[in-house]
Scaffold this active site. Sequence first.
Site: not given
Length: 418
Positions: A131, A208, A211, A234, A374
Site C-alpha cells: 500500500h 503492515d 489486512q 478494518k 493505493c
Amino acid sequence: MDGLLPELEVIRKDFPILERQLAGGMPLVYLDSANTSQKPQVVIDTMVDHLERHNANISRAMHQLGAESTEAFEAARDRVAAFIKAPSRDEVIFTKNATEALNLVANTLAWATGDLAIGAGDEVVITEMEHHSNIVPWQLLTERKGATLRWFGLTDDGRLDLSDIDELINERTKVVSLTWVSNMLGTINPVAQIAARAHEVGAIVVVDASQAVPQLPVDVVASGADVLVFTGHKVVGPTGIGVLWGRREVLESLPVFHGGGEMIETVTMARSTYAGLPHKFEAGTPPIIEAIGLGAAVDYLDHVGMEAIHAHEQALTGYALEGLASVPGLTVLGPRDAVSRGGAISFELAGVHPHDIAQVLDSRGVAVRAGHHCAKPAHARFGVQASTRMSSYLYTTPAEIDALVDGLHHTRSYFKVG
C-alpha cells in the site's frame, strides 16, 4: 459450505447497516470490507454510552468522569494488547490510523542514533505489493538520509519473489517493511520467514498488518515483527484509531515523534524530558472514544473467534474464486487458491473499465471498490492501471457472492462484451 460461520445469520443481525435498502429497493450487498468494515451494534452502543455518560478528557482530570474515561481508555489498550498477544500493554501505542503509525516509525528512524541510525550506504527493503502508506514514508526516509530503497518483486501469480532474499536482505539492510496480507492481491506473505532472514543481518522488521489483523489470528511475537501496525476501521471498529505495537527495546530506542502534552516527564524553558511507554508516543488528547470503540470491536471479534473468522474467509474466498472463473473475460490478479490469500480479490473484466463495473454493480446494490487501491506499483507490475476489487468479511454470505457474479454477467451483457 464447509468453513462458514455456523451463526452467520445471527452475526449479520449484529450489523444494522446490512439491513439497509438502497435506491430502487435493492438490498445492500457489501463487498468492500478491505476498504472499511461495517460496525456491530455493540461498538456503536459502547461509543454512544461513553459520550452520553462518561465523556471527559483522560489522565489529568481529577474528577469522577475523568477517572471513568481514563479507565475505559486504558482498558481498551489492555484489550488490544491481549488480542494481538503483545507481551506488554505498554508496547501498544494508539495512533489515528496505520498510515500515521508507519510514518511515526519511518520519521523517528530518520532521527534515531546508535544502532537504529540510518545513513548513506544503508538500505531499506520493502515489496512491490505495498500500500502507498508503506512505500512513501520509506522513500522519504531514504531520500533524506542518503540511503537506498530496494524491494522484493512479484511473481506472475502475485506472490513475493523470494529467490534473491539472501542478496536483497544483506549486511547493509537496516529495515525490512512489508505487508502481511496484500490489500490488492490478497496474498498472505511469509512474514516470519522474511523476518528471520532480516534478523540474521541485524535489521528490524516492520509489518503492515492492516489486512491481516481483521482475518487472521495474530501473535505479534510469533510473527517475527519488531514493529506491527494496523487500523481500527478494518476490524469492525471506528475510523480515526490505529495501533502501533513495537518491541519494548525498539520503542525505547526511538526518539519522540510529536511533542506536546502527556508525552512529557517534565518541561522547563531550557529543555524537556519525556514520559515512558506508551505515553512517549501519544502526545496531546488522544482518540478517546475511538480507542474505546476499538476495544469493543476486538472483544466482539474475540467472541466470534479469529480461527473461525479465518475459516469463514477462506471458504468464501474459494467460493468467490470459483464464481469469478465462470465469468468470460475475467482475470483475477493474485493467487488463485484460497489458502494462499485473504478475502480481497482484485480482477479485470476485458472490455469494461473498473469504474463502469462498479457503477453497474452499485445499481444492483452490490458495493465493490474500483481504482488502484493505493497500490499503483502492484498494478503496474501486471500492466494495468486499475482493477475492480471485492472483499468479504465475517458477515458475508455465499448468496452475496452469487449476487456479485450475477452482476458481472449482467455487466458483460450491458456493455455488449464478447
